[in-house]
Every structure is written in C-alpha cells, then in structure tokens.
Design a protein around this motif. Structure first.
Motif, PDB file in Angstrom:
ATOM      1  N   ARG A   1     -16.751  48.360  35.542  1.00 42.54           N
ATOM      2  CA  ARG A   1     -16.227  47.487  36.600  1.00 42.54           C
ATOM      3  C   ARG A   1     -17.013  47.726  37.875  1.00 42.54           C
ATOM      4  O   ARG A   1     -17.165  48.878  38.314  1.00 42.54           O
ATOM      5  CB  ARG A   1     -14.747  47.792  36.833  1.00 42.54           C
ATOM      6  CG  ARG A   1     -14.138  47.047  37.998  1.00 42.54           C
ATOM      7  CD  ARG A   1     -12.670  47.405  38.191  1.00 42.54           C
ATOM      8  NE  ARG A   1     -12.108  46.697  39.318  1.00 42.54           N
ATOM      9  CZ  ARG A   1     -12.046  47.183  40.566  1.00 42.54           C
ATOM     10  NH1 ARG A   1     -12.516  48.394  40.811  1.00 42.54           N
ATOM     11  NH2 ARG A   1     -11.512  46.473  41.537  1.00 42.54           N
ATOM     12  N   PHE A   2     -17.526  46.661  38.473  1.00 40.74           N
ATOM     13  CA  PHE A   2     -18.236  46.776  39.741  1.00 40.74           C
ATOM     14  C   PHE A   2     -17.224  47.000  40.859  1.00 40.74           C
ATOM     15  O   PHE A   2     -16.320  46.194  41.071  1.00 40.74           O
ATOM     16  CB  PHE A   2     -19.078  45.520  39.993  1.00 40.74           C
ATOM     17  CG  PHE A   2     -20.287  45.432  39.110  1.00 40.74           C
ATOM     18  CD1 PHE A   2     -21.463  46.088  39.446  1.00 40.74           C
ATOM     19  CD2 PHE A   2     -20.235  44.731  37.913  1.00 40.74           C
ATOM     20  CE1 PHE A   2     -22.574  46.028  38.619  1.00 40.74           C
ATOM     21  CE2 PHE A   2     -21.342  44.661  37.083  1.00 40.74           C
ATOM     22  CZ  PHE A   2     -22.525  45.318  37.427  1.00 40.74           C
ATOM     23  N   LEU A   3     -17.388  48.102  41.559  1.00 42.32           N
ATOM     24  CA  LEU A   3     -16.362  48.559  42.492  1.00 42.32           C
ATOM     25  C   LEU A   3     -16.165  47.629  43.687  1.00 42.32           C
ATOM     26  O   LEU A   3     -15.041  47.471  44.175  1.00 42.32           O
ATOM     27  CB  LEU A   3     -16.725  49.966  43.000  1.00 42.32           C
ATOM     28  CG  LEU A   3     -16.737  51.070  41.936  1.00 42.32           C
ATOM     29  CD1 LEU A   3     -17.251  52.373  42.534  1.00 42.32           C
ATOM     30  CD2 LEU A   3     -15.350  51.270  41.360  1.00 42.32           C
ATOM     31  N   PHE A   4     -17.244  47.047  44.165  1.00 43.97           N
ATOM     32  CA  PHE A   4     -17.158  46.284  45.412  1.00 43.97           C
ATOM     33  C   PHE A   4     -17.189  44.779  45.181  1.00 43.97           C
ATOM     34  O   PHE A   4     -17.580  44.021  46.071  1.00 43.97           O
ATOM     35  CB  PHE A   4     -18.294  46.694  46.355  1.00 43.97           C
ATOM     36  CG  PHE A   4     -18.192  48.129  46.792  1.00 43.97           C
ATOM     37  CD1 PHE A   4     -17.250  48.528  47.721  1.00 43.97           C
ATOM     38  CD2 PHE A   4     -19.033  49.084  46.257  1.00 43.97           C
ATOM     39  CE1 PHE A   4     -17.148  49.851  48.118  1.00 43.97           C
ATOM     40  CE2 PHE A   4     -18.954  50.408  46.644  1.00 43.97           C
ATOM     41  CZ  PHE A   4     -18.003  50.803  47.581  1.00 43.97           C
ATOM     42  N   GLY A   5     -16.762  44.341  44.009  1.00 44.74           N
ATOM     43  CA  GLY A   5     -16.721  42.914  43.727  1.00 44.74           C
ATOM     44  C   GLY A   5     -15.366  42.289  43.928  1.00 44.74           C
ATOM     45  O   GLY A   5     -15.201  41.084  43.703  1.00 44.74           O
ATOM     46  N   GLY A   6     -14.369  43.089  44.315  1.00 44.76           N
ATOM     47  CA  GLY A   6     -13.014  42.551  44.425  1.00 44.76           C
ATOM     48  C   GLY A   6     -12.501  42.184  43.039  1.00 44.76           C
ATOM     49  O   GLY A   6     -12.609  42.973  42.100  1.00 44.76           O
ATOM     50  N   THR A   7     -11.956  41.004  42.903  1.00 41.92           N
ATOM     51  CA  THR A   7     -11.462  40.574  41.591  1.00 41.92           C
ATOM     52  C   THR A   7     -12.591  40.036  40.712  1.00 41.92           C
ATOM     53  O   THR A   7     -12.406  39.873  39.509  1.00 41.92           O
ATOM     54  CB  THR A   7     -10.386  39.483  41.758  1.00 41.92           C
ATOM     55  OG1 THR A   7     -10.928  38.397  42.520  1.00 41.92           O
ATOM     56  CG2 THR A   7      -9.158  40.042  42.467  1.00 41.92           C
ATOM     57  N   ALA A   8     -13.760  39.757  41.294  1.00 41.98           N
ATOM     58  CA  ALA A   8     -14.929  39.332  40.506  1.00 41.98           C
ATOM     59  C   ALA A   8     -15.768  40.572  40.212  1.00 41.98           C
ATOM     60  O   ALA A   8     -16.803  40.817  40.842  1.00 41.98           O
ATOM     61  CB  ALA A   8     -15.739  38.295  41.275  1.00 41.98           C
ATOM     62  N   ASP A   9     -15.300  41.377  39.270  1.00 40.16           N
ATOM     63  CA  ASP A   9     -15.892  42.696  39.058  1.00 40.16           C
ATOM     64  C   ASP A   9     -16.707  42.818  37.774  1.00 40.16           C
ATOM     65  O   ASP A   9     -16.976  43.920  37.305  1.00 40.16           O
ATOM     66  CB  ASP A   9     -14.796  43.762  39.057  1.00 40.16           C
ATOM     67  CG  ASP A   9     -13.727  43.504  38.001  1.00 40.16           C
ATOM     68  OD1 ASP A   9     -13.911  42.583  37.196  1.00 40.16           O
ATOM     69  OD2 ASP A   9     -12.710  44.230  37.997  1.00 40.16           O
ATOM     70  N   THR A  10     -17.105  41.692  37.193  1.00 39.56           N
ATOM     71  CA  THR A  10     -17.845  41.753  35.934  1.00 39.56           C
ATOM     72  C   THR A  10     -19.348  41.561  36.122  1.00 39.56           C
ATOM     73  O   THR A  10     -20.095  41.645  35.156  1.00 39.56           O
ATOM     74  CB  THR A  10     -17.331  40.675  34.960  1.00 39.56           C
ATOM     75  OG1 THR A  10     -17.480  39.386  35.549  1.00 39.56           O
ATOM     76  CG2 THR A  10     -15.862  40.926  34.623  1.00 39.56           C
ATOM     77  N   GLN A  11     -19.786  41.299  37.348  1.00 40.90           N
ATOM     78  CA  GLN A  11     -21.211  41.147  37.614  1.00 40.90           C
ATOM     79  C   GLN A  11     -21.529  41.767  38.968  1.00 40.90           C
ATOM     80  O   GLN A  11     -20.638  41.913  39.813  1.00 40.90           O
ATOM     81  CB  GLN A  11     -21.608  39.671  37.616  1.00 40.90           C
ATOM     82  CG  GLN A  11     -20.888  38.834  38.652  1.00 40.90           C
ATOM     83  CD  GLN A  11     -21.241  37.358  38.559  1.00 40.90           C
ATOM     84  OE1 GLN A  11     -21.977  36.952  37.673  1.00 40.90           O
ATOM     85  NE2 GLN A  11     -20.731  36.551  39.481  1.00 40.90           N
TER      86      GLN A  11
ATOM     87  N   THR B   1     -15.029  38.631  45.526  1.00 34.60           N
ATOM     88  CA  THR B   1     -13.845  37.952  46.052  1.00 34.60           C
ATOM     89  C   THR B   1     -12.940  38.982  46.712  1.00 34.60           C
ATOM     90  O   THR B   1     -12.890  40.135  46.277  1.00 34.60           O
ATOM     91  CB  THR B   1     -13.060  37.239  44.929  1.00 34.60           C
ATOM     92  OG1 THR B   1     -12.706  38.199  43.926  1.00 34.60           O
ATOM     93  CG2 THR B   1     -13.895  36.148  44.286  1.00 34.60           C
ATOM     94  N   ALA B   2     -12.220  38.550  47.719  1.00 30.97           N
ATOM     95  CA  ALA B   2     -11.416  39.488  48.517  1.00 30.97           C
ATOM     96  C   ALA B   2      -9.956  39.526  48.081  1.00 30.97           C
ATOM     97  O   ALA B   2      -9.057  39.609  48.905  1.00 30.97           O
ATOM     98  CB  ALA B   2     -11.514  39.116  49.993  1.00 30.97           C
TER      99      ALA B   2
END
Length: 293
Positions: free
Chosen positions: A132-142, A154-155
C-alpha cells in the motif's frame, strides 16, 4: 406395597446408570482438562464462555489492526524525516547561493543538486507498506507522486478502531504537508522555482525561496507531530487490547478448565461409586434369585 423383581431391577439399573454417567463425566473432565465442553454441561457458564470467546476475538482483531496501522505510521514518519532532511539541504543551498559572492558555475551545480533532491523527495513520498502506498490517501494502489511533484492521491479520511466502538483518525495529509493545501507552501513548486533561479544565476530569485522552504519544513514537522500523536494512541491501544484479550482468555479458561486435583479426586470417587452400584445390583439380583429357589 409389594416390591417386585421388576422394581428391584429398575432401581438397580437407575443407580448403575447414574453412577456410570458420573464416572464417564469425571473421566472426560480428567482426560481433557475441561469442565465445560458442550452447552448442556453448564448452560449458564456456557453463555459467559461464548461471550468471552467473542470478546477475545474482538480484542485480538483490534490489536492486529492497530499494530498494522502503527507500523504504517512509523514508516510514514521515517519517510517524512528523509524528506525533511532533503528540504533542509535545499534551504541551505538557497541561503548559501543567495549570496552574491558565488558565481554562475556554483549556482548551476546547485541547481542540479536541487533537481536531484526533488527526485529523492518524490521517491521517499512513494514509500510502500505491505503493498500500500502510504501517501496516496484512498488511492493507494499506485505511486501517488509523479516525477514533476504532482500528487495523484485522494484526501479521504481513514480511521482505525482502537477500542470497541472507539476510533482514531490516522489520515495522512501529504496534500497539506507537501502540497500546501489550505494556503501553505507547495514544496515541489518551491524546489522548481529554486532550481530555475539557480540555473538562471539569479541570487535575488534564489533568496525568495528561503522563507518558502522554511515554511515547508514547518508543515512537514507539524504532520510528523500529528503522526507521532496518533502512533502514541495506537501504541497504548495495542497494549490495552492485548490486556483485554488476555483477560477474556483467562475468564474463559476459568469457566471451562477443570481443577486438576478436584478432577482427579472426582474421578476416583465416581469410579468407587460405580463399583459399589454394580456390586449392589449384583447382590440384589442374587438375593432375589435365591428367594425363588
């Protein structure tokens, strides 16, 4: 009332069956170490056992979720720590090369270093934990940060349960700490402006980024402080849920597990009672048979 052979037989059979049931029960308890296995063993206690096992599972689930989230926050803090170090270096370059004593050659070299720092910051902000990408918010797959510093995350808010029905906000806000959302400093915009000013050999434009980079450092420090506070809450929650889980487990054990000494004693007594019942039944049948002869 006349006592018939049938009555004697039925009475002996009841006594023997009761003694055998007691002996079988005692053997089961002594063999398994459990005094409550099926609901029929102790209906009232079994209700508490079911509730205790449910509580045990609930607290273990909370602990696992809390521990996983705490690990993510710790990694996020480490990533922001790396970012803060690189931002400080960029600020040092700005302070140094805003001085007119430096020439175009030094500023061109510094511009290349600032570009390298920006790439390092992007790499740090694309940190992953468990896929999981830590700083992607809910868009954590890329990866949420592009090479030019554009954020594609996304915030959305994220919460984790720290106690039954109690939640802690563990949302990471890179859009605020890095992007300057809400009126703050845009770190990547400042780095681009600094690199351009250095490449253009413009000390005055370089000096304009000093305060901006300082503000960006303050934003990162504030985000790390917030993360640290949440991590502290999660650490306390993990300890509390572990204690609660162990307490529920101990209560279930108290209700279900047999006392070893008492179980052994009951087994011996029940076996003697069964032997006595069998002997009594045998003797009563022998006497009634003699009465017939």
């Amino acid at each position: 009332m006349r006592i018939t052979d049938r009555m004697i037989y039925d009475g002996a059979q009841r006594s023997t069956l009761q003694a055998r049931a007691r002996a079988d029960r005692a053997a089961l308890v002594a063999g398994t170490g459990l005094q409550v296995v099926h609901p029929g063993d102790a209906p009232t206690a079994m209700g508490a056992v079911v509730a205790g096992r449910a509580a045990q599972a609930r607290f273990e689930s909370i602990r696992g979720s809390v521990e996983s989230t705490r690990a993510q926050l710790e990694q996020a803090d480490a990533a922001l720590g790396s970012v803060a170090t690189m931002v400080r270096r960029a600020e040092q370059l700005a302070v140094q090369l805003a001085n007119g004593t430096w020439g175009a050659t030094e500023r061109a070299a510094a511009a290349a270093e600032v570009d390298s720092l920006a790439r390092g910051i992007t790499a740090a902000l694309n940190a992953e934990h468990a896929g999981r990408f830590l700083f992607g918010g809910t868009a954590d797959t890329q990866p949420p940060w592009a090479a030019d510093g554009t954020w594609h995350g996304t915030a959305g808010s994220r919460q984790v349960e720290v106690a039954p029905g109690v939640f802690e906000d563990v949302t990471l806000r890179p859009d605020v700490a890095i992007g300057g959302a809400g009126g703050g400093s845009d770190l990547f915009a400042s780095l681009r402006a600094l690199a351009a000013a250095l490449a253009a050999d413009d000390p005055a434009a370089v000096a304009q980024q000093i305060d901006v980079l300082g503000a960006a450092q303050d934003q990162i420090a504030a985000e790390r402080a917030r993360i640290g506070g949440s991590a502290g809450v999660l650490e306390a929650a993990a300890a509390a849920s572990l204690e609660a889980r162990d307490a529920a487990q101990a209560e279930v054990a108290r209700l279900t597990e047999a006392d070893v000494v008492a179980a052994a004693s009951e087994l011996a007594l029940s076996q003697r009672a069964l032997e006595a019942a069998l002997a009594a039944a045998s003797e009563s049948f022998r006497l009634t048979l003699l009465d017939r002869l």
